[in-house]
Design a protein around this motif. Structure first.
Motif, short mmCIF file in Angstrom:
data_model
loop_
_atom_site.label_atom_id
_atom_site.label_comp_id
_atom_site.label_asym_id
_atom_site.label_seq_id
_atom_site.Cartn_x
_atom_site.Cartn_y
_atom_site.Cartn_z
N GLY A 39 0.83 -1.20 0.00
CA GLY A 39 0.00 0.00 0.00
C GLY A 39 0.86 1.24 0.00
N ASP A 40 1.44 1.55 1.15
CA ASP A 40 2.34 2.69 1.29
C ASP A 40 3.70 2.18 1.78
N GLY A 85 4.44 -8.43 -0.41
CA GLY A 85 5.11 -7.70 -1.48
C GLY A 85 4.77 -6.23 -1.51
N SER A 86 5.47 -5.51 -2.38
CA SER A 86 5.33 -4.07 -2.52
C SER A 86 5.69 -3.40 -1.20
N GLY A 110 9.10 -9.72 -3.94
CA GLY A 110 9.94 -8.89 -4.80
C GLY A 110 9.17 -8.00 -5.76
N GLY A 111 8.09 -7.42 -5.30
CA GLY A 111 7.30 -6.52 -6.15
C GLY A 111 7.35 -5.09 -5.66
N ALA A 141 22.21 1.37 -5.97
CA ALA A 141 21.91 0.14 -6.70
C ALA A 141 20.42 -0.16 -6.62
N TRP A 142 19.86 -0.66 -7.74
CA TRP A 142 18.47 -1.12 -7.71
C TRP A 142 18.37 -2.25 -6.69
N ASP A 143 17.27 -2.28 -5.95
CA ASP A 143 17.17 -3.26 -4.87
C ASP A 143 15.75 -3.79 -4.75
N VAL A 144 15.64 -4.99 -4.24
CA VAL A 144 14.40 -5.67 -3.83
C VAL A 144 13.54 -6.13 -5.01
#
Length: 204
Positions: A39-40, A85-86, A110-111, A141-144
């Motif tokens: 959500g947030d 996720g998210s 991993g979203g 770095a891009w992560d998750v």
């Protein structure tokens, strides 16, 4: 203390405020974010979980109190699984990043992307969405996204054990937090100093 967070939006906000603050007298906490729908980015939850003990206040009536007054100062663990996720990826990532405690369970899904526009609503009541936000860490770095947040202690949600009335991930979380509590109990309140006598000469 035990707090379940179904998401990082209205339900998670309500659950955290209702159940965490109702248990602030407890010595330790288990935060369960399995199946967290996001959500947030719930950094406010992290802010409350990591609040350190700063001081004490003695009162004319009743027990002494602390600053901050609404906190659990003992060890904390978080349970995760592959269906979180998210915002449910971000929460355990921040939990680990800030050093609050270990993660137990399974890697999150991993979203960790965000979208704030929906290009079109569909006739069947669904909608399409395109990501507008991408997450990267302080190292640049891009992560998750696409790999999730792995636990510190991996525990399968074993179907046979569940059918027998067990929750292997929750049971492991209880075991770990109790061991941490033995090693690092919350600080005991010291006795307050003698009350000053301001009638004496030179008293401050």
């Amino acid at each position: 203390a035990y707090v379940y967070l179904p998401d990082t939006y209205a339900g998670g906000y309500t659950n955290f405020n209702r159940y965490y603050f109702a248990q602030v007298g407890k010595e330790a906490a288990i935060i369960d974010e399995r199946y967290n729908g996001g959500g947030d980015i719930a950094d406010y939850i992290i802010d409350y979980l990591r609040r350190p003990l700063l001081s004490y206040w003695t009162m004319r009536e009743g027990k002494d109190i602390t600053t901050p007054i609404e906190a659990i100062f003992g060890p904390k663990v978080m349970i995760t699984n592959e269906m979180a996720g998210s915002g449910g990826d971000a929460l355990p990532w921040m939990f680990r990043k800030t050093g609050i405690g270990p993660l137990i369970g399974k890697r999150t899904w991993g979203g960790l992307v965000g979208h704030y526009t929906n290009p079109a609503d569909l006739l069947d009541g669904g909608f399409t969405g395109t990501p507008n936000l991408a997450f990267y860490n302080t190292n640049g770095a891009w992560d998750v996204e696409n790999h999730g947040v792995p636990p510190d202690i991996e525990v399968e949600y074993d179907p046979k054990a569940v059918r027998m009335g067990h929750d292997p991930q929750l049971e492991k979380a209880v075991e770990v937090v109790m061991e941490l509590l033995k090693k690092n109990p919350p600080p005991a309140a010291p006795l307050h100093p003698p009350y000053p006598n301001y009638q004496k000469s030179g008293a401050h």
